[in-house]
Design a protein around this motif. Structure first.
Motif, PDB file in Angstrom:
ATOM      1  N   VAL A 125      98.340 -42.602 -25.756  1.00 33.48           N
ATOM      2  CA  VAL A 125      98.817 -42.549 -27.135  1.00 33.48           C
ATOM      3  C   VAL A 125      98.321 -41.275 -27.806  1.00 33.48           C
ATOM      4  O   VAL A 125      97.117 -41.087 -27.976  1.00 33.48           O
ATOM      5  CB  VAL A 125      98.328 -43.774 -27.938  1.00 33.48           C
ATOM      6  CG1 VAL A 125      98.784 -43.667 -29.389  1.00 33.48           C
ATOM      7  CG2 VAL A 125      98.841 -45.062 -27.316  1.00 33.48           C
ATOM      8  N   PRO A 141      95.743 -44.956 -34.140  1.00 35.25           N
ATOM      9  CA  PRO A 141      95.656 -44.101 -32.950  1.00 35.25           C
ATOM     10  C   PRO A 141      94.685 -42.933 -33.100  1.00 35.25           C
ATOM     11  O   PRO A 141      94.255 -42.366 -32.094  1.00 35.25           O
ATOM     12  CB  PRO A 141      97.094 -43.599 -32.782  1.00 35.25           C
ATOM     13  CG  PRO A 141      97.643 -43.607 -34.167  1.00 35.25           C
ATOM     14  CD  PRO A 141      97.018 -44.790 -34.855  1.00 35.25           C
ATOM     15  N   ARG A 144      91.548 -44.643 -32.537  1.00 35.80           N
ATOM     16  CA  ARG A 144      91.750 -45.438 -31.327  1.00 35.80           C
ATOM     17  C   ARG A 144      91.028 -46.776 -31.454  1.00 35.80           C
ATOM     18  O   ARG A 144      90.214 -47.164 -30.602  1.00 35.80           O
ATOM     19  CB  ARG A 144      91.293 -44.682 -30.073  1.00 35.80           C
ATOM     20  CG  ARG A 144      92.226 -43.528 -29.718  1.00 35.80           C
ATOM     21  CD  ARG A 144      91.934 -42.953 -28.352  1.00 35.80           C
ATOM     22  NE  ARG A 144      92.115 -43.908 -27.272  1.00 35.80           N
ATOM     23  CZ  ARG A 144      93.292 -44.239 -26.750  1.00 35.80           C
ATOM     24  NH1 ARG A 144      94.404 -43.710 -27.229  1.00 35.80           N
ATOM     25  NH2 ARG A 144      93.359 -45.103 -25.766  1.00 35.80           N
ATOM     26  N   ASP A 161      96.157 -48.657 -25.451  1.00 34.71           N
ATOM     27  CA  ASP A 161      97.423 -47.968 -25.192  1.00 34.71           C
ATOM     28  C   ASP A 161      98.576 -48.956 -25.030  1.00 34.71           C
ATOM     29  O   ASP A 161      99.683 -48.729 -25.533  1.00 34.71           O
ATOM     30  CB  ASP A 161      97.311 -47.104 -23.936  1.00 34.71           C
ATOM     31  CG  ASP A 161      96.450 -45.864 -24.145  1.00 34.71           C
ATOM     32  OD1 ASP A 161      96.293 -45.447 -25.306  1.00 34.71           O
ATOM     33  OD2 ASP A 161      95.941 -45.322 -23.155  1.00 34.71           O
ATOM     34  N   VAL A 183     102.829 -46.717 -19.917  1.00 33.07           N
ATOM     35  CA  VAL A 183     101.451 -46.929 -20.373  1.00 33.07           C
ATOM     36  C   VAL A 183     100.436 -46.530 -19.309  1.00 33.07           C
ATOM     37  O   VAL A 183      99.486 -45.795 -19.588  1.00 33.07           O
ATOM     38  CB  VAL A 183     101.233 -48.396 -20.801  1.00 33.07           C
ATOM     39  CG1 VAL A 183      99.792 -48.605 -21.258  1.00 33.07           C
ATOM     40  CG2 VAL A 183     102.207 -48.765 -21.920  1.00 33.07           C
TER      41      VAL A 183
END
Length: 236
Positions: A125, A141, A144, A161, A183
């Protein structure tokens, strides 16, 4: 391109030496350890890109060692186990393991798993993606991190993610192969049920009732989709 560095941790000399010699012939830089104490000492000095880690060790467990290594770096971890139960896989993945292989295994399969993992990139991501808010769940993001009811949810890098990817595509149904591609970010050669295991772990962490999920839904015969509850607000 620099040669990838791999640390093998197994208390059985025959298995440890077999893996060491096989991967050395594949032009990887190799180190080995027979117990947890030696493994951590070697880990800090060697700084491997990937650790092949046996679950059963004389002075600790592979699960504990995996967790400790993940605290120090974002190293890839491939677990070796003689156990095939879902509970063991869930435990390993929840502590940061990237893949598992069950004993007995073929060296060809091991080599394929190692090669696939080393092709993968961390942090799928991008940090410039927007924060997603679904009801009381916030997925950021940049930091995180996921926050549920104002409390941070403990997620591994891969779990984050996967959750963000699904939440960023609400209503879209994804097949397991598609999730592995987007992913995991490499051509996965192992058991595709790894997706199911990770989904189960995430549900336990964010769903009020993991047995009756309200956000991550199973579409039988196809895969999974993220569908916010009808009474929740979604924003980014």
């Amino acid at each position: 391109m620099p040669t990838a560095k791999i640390l093998v941790v197994d208390d059985e000399p025959a298995i440890r030496n077999l893996i060491h010699r096989f991967l050395l012939k594949q032009n990887y830089e190799m180190e080995s350890a027979e117990d947890g104490k030696t493994a951590l000492h070697t880990f800090d000095k060697f700084k491997p890109d990937l650790v092949i880690l046996d679950v059963n060790l004389p002075d600790t467990t592979g699960y504990q060692l995996c967790q400790e290594m993940q605290k120090r770096t974002d190293v890839f971890v491939l677990m070796l186990t003689s156990r095939s139960g879902e509970d063991d896989k869930i435990r390993g993945f929840s502590l940061g393991a990237d893949d598992y292989i069950t004993k007995p295994f073929s060296l060809v399969e091991l080599g394929a798993r190692v090669g696939a993992l080393l092709k993968r990139q961390r942090a799928v991501v991008p940090p410039e993606q927007p924060t997603i808010t679904v009801g009381n769940l916030k997925i950021d993001p940049v930091r995180r991190e996921a926050v549920l009811n104002q409390e941070e949810v403990s997620l591994t890098a891969l779990e984050f993610d996967l959750l963000y990817f699904l939440a960023n595509n609400p209503g879209r149904v994804w097949r397991r192969d598609e999730l592995l591609h987007h992913v995991w970010n490499y051509d996965f050669v192992g058991d595709r049920r790894v997706v199911d295991v990770h989904i189960g772990v995430i549900r336990r962490k964010i769903e009020p009732d993991a047995s009756h999920p309200s956000m991550i839904h199973t579409v039988r015969g196809v895969g999974y989709k993220f569908e916010p509850p009808e009474n929740s607000e979604t924003s980014d």
